[in-house]
Design a protein around this motif. Sequence first.
Motif, short mmCIF file in Angstrom:
data_model
loop_
_atom_site.label_atom_id
_atom_site.label_comp_id
_atom_site.label_asym_id
_atom_site.label_seq_id
_atom_site.Cartn_x
_atom_site.Cartn_y
_atom_site.Cartn_z
N GLN A 1 0.81 -1.22 0.00
CA GLN A 1 0.00 0.00 0.00
C GLN A 1 0.84 1.27 0.00
O GLN A 1 0.30 2.37 -0.04
N GLY A 2 2.15 1.14 0.11
CA GLY A 2 3.02 2.31 0.13
C GLY A 2 4.04 2.25 1.25
O GLY A 2 4.17 1.25 1.95
N LEU A 3 4.76 3.35 1.40
CA LEU A 3 5.83 3.44 2.39
C LEU A 3 5.26 3.93 3.73
O LEU A 3 4.75 5.05 3.82
N PHE A 4 5.36 3.08 4.73
CA PHE A 4 4.95 3.41 6.09
C PHE A 4 6.21 3.54 6.94
O PHE A 4 7.23 2.93 6.63
N TYR A 5 6.11 4.28 8.02
CA TYR A 5 7.21 4.37 8.98
C TYR A 5 6.69 4.04 10.37
O TYR A 5 5.58 4.43 10.74
N TYR A 6 7.51 3.33 11.11
CA TYR A 6 7.25 3.09 12.52
C TYR A 6 8.50 3.55 13.26
O TYR A 6 9.59 3.03 13.04
N CYS A 7 8.33 4.58 14.06
CA CYS A 7 9.47 5.21 14.74
C CYS A 7 9.33 5.03 16.24
O CYS A 7 8.30 5.38 16.81
N ASN A 8 10.35 4.47 16.86
CA ASN A 8 10.37 4.24 18.30
C ASN A 8 11.14 5.35 19.00
O ASN A 8 12.26 5.66 18.60
N ILE B 1 16.84 0.63 24.52
CA ILE B 1 15.70 0.64 25.44
C ILE B 1 14.58 1.42 24.77
O ILE B 1 14.77 2.55 24.34
N ASP B 2 13.41 0.77 24.70
CA ASP B 2 12.24 1.38 24.08
C ASP B 2 11.43 2.12 25.15
O ASP B 2 11.22 1.61 26.24
N TYR B 3 10.99 3.34 24.81
CA TYR B 3 10.22 4.15 25.75
C TYR B 3 8.78 4.37 25.31
O TYR B 3 8.20 5.42 25.58
N ASP B 4 8.20 3.40 24.64
CA ASP B 4 6.76 3.32 24.35
C ASP B 4 6.25 4.32 23.32
O ASP B 4 5.50 3.94 22.44
N LEU B 5 6.60 5.59 23.45
CA LEU B 5 6.09 6.57 22.49
C LEU B 5 6.57 6.19 21.08
O LEU B 5 7.74 5.90 20.88
N ASP B 6 5.63 6.20 20.15
CA ASP B 6 5.95 5.85 18.77
C ASP B 6 5.34 6.89 17.84
O ASP B 6 4.31 7.49 18.15
N LEU B 7 5.98 7.05 16.70
CA LEU B 7 5.44 7.89 15.66
C LEU B 7 5.15 7.00 14.47
O LEU B 7 6.04 6.31 13.98
N ARG B 8 3.90 6.98 14.03
CA ARG B 8 3.49 6.19 12.87
C ARG B 8 3.26 7.17 11.73
O ARG B 8 2.52 8.14 11.88
N VAL B 9 3.93 6.92 10.59
CA VAL B 9 3.80 7.80 9.43
C VAL B 9 3.19 6.98 8.29
O VAL B 9 3.63 5.85 8.03
N PHE B 10 2.22 7.56 7.63
CA PHE B 10 1.47 6.87 6.59
C PHE B 10 1.93 7.32 5.20
O PHE B 10 2.54 8.39 5.06
N PRO B 11 1.62 6.53 4.16
CA PRO B 11 2.09 6.87 2.81
C PRO B 11 1.66 8.25 2.32
O PRO B 11 2.36 8.88 1.53
N ASP B 12 0.51 8.74 2.81
CA ASP B 12 0.06 10.07 2.38
C ASP B 12 0.76 11.21 3.11
O ASP B 12 0.48 12.38 2.89
N GLY B 13 1.70 10.87 4.01
CA GLY B 13 2.44 11.89 4.76
C GLY B 13 1.86 12.19 6.12
O GLY B 13 2.49 12.84 6.94
N GLY B 14 0.63 11.73 6.36
CA GLY B 14 0.03 11.95 7.68
C GLY B 14 0.77 11.13 8.74
O GLY B 14 1.44 10.15 8.42
N PHE B 15 0.63 11.56 9.98
CA PHE B 15 1.29 10.82 11.06
C PHE B 15 0.47 10.89 12.33
O PHE B 15 -0.41 11.73 12.48
#
Length: 177
Positions: free
Chosen positions: A80-87, A102-116
Amino acid sequence: MNDIKIGDNLELHCYKHNGKINSISDKITVIDILDDYIVCGDFKTTITESDGSTHKTKEPAIMFFYKNRWFNVLAQLKKQGLFYYCNIATPYLIDEHIIKYIDYDLDLRVFPDGGFRILDKNEYNYHKKIMHYSDELDEILKDELNILIEMKKNNQGPFNKEMINEYYAKYKEITGL
């Protein structure tokens, strides 16, 4: 890290603040090594969760682990396109061919349309309370999330799609995918 080279396969261990292992990826491949970050790729990698359950990644991913930034970025090449999962996570370290952070839970999810979207705020607040994150750590993590969002808004670093395509081509060349 002097013994790590392009083409090496490493494990990836993700921990929580209390020192407990959160997940293990059995094989990621080093694509590039730079002064401030390392780039790896994976596809159909087995991930073992803290409860012992396992699953395989379904699509190729290009991963950026930083020496001095409190985040890592996974670019997921889905149909469906390029997604990002940022820890939001500590800078990485390598110990005996294992990348650790060490992961601190907060994540940034970026979608192919540029939304996040920022994910897991409730989980972050819960762990902050029970694991006693310091005010200084809380400030670092929130500042790094803001830096990550600015990078995304400006299509910098891993958010540059051409860079992802180049690294994916290099990953396929290295692995014969």
